[in-house]
Design a protein around this motif. Structure first.
Motif, mmCIF file in Angstrom:
data_model
loop_
_atom_site.group_PDB
_atom_site.id
_atom_site.type_symbol
_atom_site.label_atom_id
_atom_site.label_comp_id
_atom_site.label_asym_id
_atom_site.label_seq_id
_atom_site.Cartn_x
_atom_site.Cartn_y
_atom_site.Cartn_z
ATOM 1 N N HIS A 1 -13.142 -43.133 39.364
ATOM 2 C CA HIS A 1 -13.147 -44.271 38.435
ATOM 3 C C HIS A 1 -12.756 -45.561 39.157
ATOM 4 O O HIS A 1 -13.408 -46.595 38.989
ATOM 5 N N ALA A 2 -11.714 -45.471 39.984
ATOM 6 C CA ALA A 2 -11.258 -46.651 40.745
ATOM 7 C C ALA A 2 -12.340 -47.144 41.705
ATOM 8 O O ALA A 2 -12.439 -48.348 41.986
ATOM 9 N N ALA A 3 -13.173 -46.233 42.198
ATOM 10 C CA ALA A 3 -14.247 -46.594 43.132
ATOM 11 C C ALA A 3 -15.532 -47.012 42.404
ATOM 12 O O ALA A 3 -16.539 -47.308 43.043
ATOM 13 N N GLY A 4 -15.485 -47.012 41.067
ATOM 14 C CA GLY A 4 -16.656 -47.413 40.299
ATOM 15 C C GLY A 4 -17.765 -46.374 40.261
ATOM 16 O O GLY A 4 -18.930 -46.690 40.026
ATOM 17 N N LYS A 5 -17.428 -45.120 40.497
ATOM 18 C CA LYS A 5 -18.406 -44.020 40.508
ATOM 19 C C LYS A 5 -18.532 -43.396 39.118
ATOM 20 O O LYS A 5 -17.546 -43.263 38.397
ATOM 21 N N ARG A 6 -19.762 -43.012 38.775
ATOM 22 C CA ARG A 6 -20.047 -42.374 37.479
ATOM 23 C C ARG A 6 -19.915 -40.860 37.601
ATOM 24 O O ARG A 6 -20.599 -40.236 38.407
ATOM 25 N N LEU A 7 -19.055 -40.285 36.750
ATOM 26 C CA LEU A 7 -18.829 -38.842 36.735
ATOM 27 C C LEU A 7 -19.631 -38.205 35.604
ATOM 28 O O LEU A 7 -19.546 -38.635 34.451
ATOM 29 N N VAL A 8 -20.407 -37.182 35.945
ATOM 30 C CA VAL A 8 -21.178 -36.404 34.987
ATOM 31 C C VAL A 8 -20.472 -35.062 34.812
ATOM 32 O O VAL A 8 -20.015 -34.466 35.789
ATOM 33 N N PHE A 9 -20.412 -34.588 33.574
ATOM 34 C CA PHE A 9 -19.727 -33.332 33.262
ATOM 35 C C PHE A 9 -20.668 -32.427 32.485
ATOM 36 O O PHE A 9 -21.348 -32.870 31.556
ATOM 37 N N THR A 10 -20.696 -31.167 32.866
ATOM 38 C CA THR A 10 -21.360 -30.152 32.063
ATOM 39 C C THR A 10 -20.523 -28.887 32.115
ATOM 40 O O THR A 10 -19.648 -28.738 32.970
ATOM 41 N N ASN A 11 -20.808 -27.987 31.193
ATOM 42 C CA ASN A 11 -20.042 -26.741 31.161
ATOM 43 C C ASN A 11 -20.913 -25.598 30.678
ATOM 44 O O ASN A 11 -21.971 -25.813 30.080
ATOM 45 N N GLY A 12 -20.453 -24.396 30.956
ATOM 46 C CA GLY A 12 -21.147 -23.206 30.491
ATOM 47 C C GLY A 12 -20.641 -21.984 31.211
ATOM 48 O O GLY A 12 -19.685 -22.031 31.988
ATOM 49 N N VAL A 13 -21.331 -20.875 30.973
ATOM 50 C CA VAL A 13 -20.963 -19.610 31.599
ATOM 51 C C VAL A 13 -21.542 -19.528 33.008
ATOM 52 O O VAL A 13 -20.872 -19.140 33.949
ATOM 53 N N PHE A 14 -22.816 -19.875 33.160
ATOM 54 C CA PHE A 14 -23.525 -19.830 34.447
ATOM 55 C C PHE A 14 -23.419 -18.452 35.101
ATOM 56 O O PHE A 14 -23.118 -18.311 36.277
ATOM 57 N N ASP A 15 -23.702 -17.442 34.292
ATOM 58 C CA ASP A 15 -23.730 -16.060 34.749
ATOM 59 C C ASP A 15 -25.164 -15.770 35.178
ATOM 60 O O ASP A 15 -26.103 -16.181 34.497
ATOM 61 N N LEU A 16 -25.385 -15.072 36.274
ATOM 62 C CA LEU A 16 -26.729 -14.805 36.800
ATOM 63 C C LEU A 16 -27.536 -16.105 36.921
ATOM 64 O O LEU A 16 -28.426 -16.376 36.120
ATOM 65 N N LEU A 17 -27.214 -16.878 37.902
ATOM 66 C CA LEU A 17 -27.868 -18.171 38.133
ATOM 67 C C LEU A 17 -29.380 -17.993 38.225
ATOM 68 O O LEU A 17 -29.874 -17.108 38.918
ATOM 69 N N HIS A 18 -30.127 -18.828 37.516
ATOM 70 C CA HIS A 18 -31.589 -18.743 37.491
ATOM 71 C C HIS A 18 -32.205 -20.139 37.582
ATOM 72 O O HIS A 18 -31.481 -21.139 37.614
#
Length: 158
Positions: A19-36
């Protein structure tokens, strides 16, 4: 890859630095079991929305509560390591709540992202992110790409 896996406290400190560096943070969430391929495409699209991407994954305990006793297939530490190996992913954190709302409220990302199988009104943390001036995005769902479908196909092969 372990250097990309953060505790909640480490991630909050990193958020302050970004935030101090002016960077945009993206957030996502989930289980991410067996990546496909659906996961890979989704994470690529999510990462394009900002400067850094946090992927918060449910702990094994909460996956069992959400998906049943047969899940997850891959344990939380291995899922975190696999996600950390992807170039699109900047940070991985494991959370131990059924909902990521508390973590989202603590981080207040600039962009909160979920897959198109979620309507905007179903996205946990939406109100908090929008109230802080952030954006909430529902990315298109990749039809036919799901962990449940993969598990069902595997059962038919045995």
């Amino acid at each position: 890859m372990i250097g990309k896996i953060f505790s909640r406290a480490e991630l909050i400190s990193e958020r302050e630095r970004l935030h101090a560096a002016g960077k945009r943070l993206v957030f996502t969430n989930g289980v991410f079991d067996l990546l496909h391929v659906g996961h890979v495409r989704y994470l690529t699209q999510a990462r394009a929305l900002g400067d850094a991407l946090v992927v918060a994954i449910n702990s094994d305990r909460t996956v069992r509560k959400l998906k049943g006793d047969g899940r997850p297939i891959i344990d939380e530490n291995e899922r975190a390591e696999i996600l950390a190996a992807l170039r699109q992913v900047t940070y991985v954190v494991i959370f131990d709540d059924v909902s990521p709302r508390e973590l989202i409220t603590a981080l207040l990302p600039d962009v909160l992202v979920k897959g198109g199988d979620y309507g905007l009104d179903e996205i946990h943390g939406r109100e908090e992110v929008e109230a802080a001036g952030g954006k909430v995005v529902s990315l298109p769902f990749i039809e036919g790409a799901s962990t449940t479908a993969i598990i069902e196909r595997m059962k038919q092969c045995s």
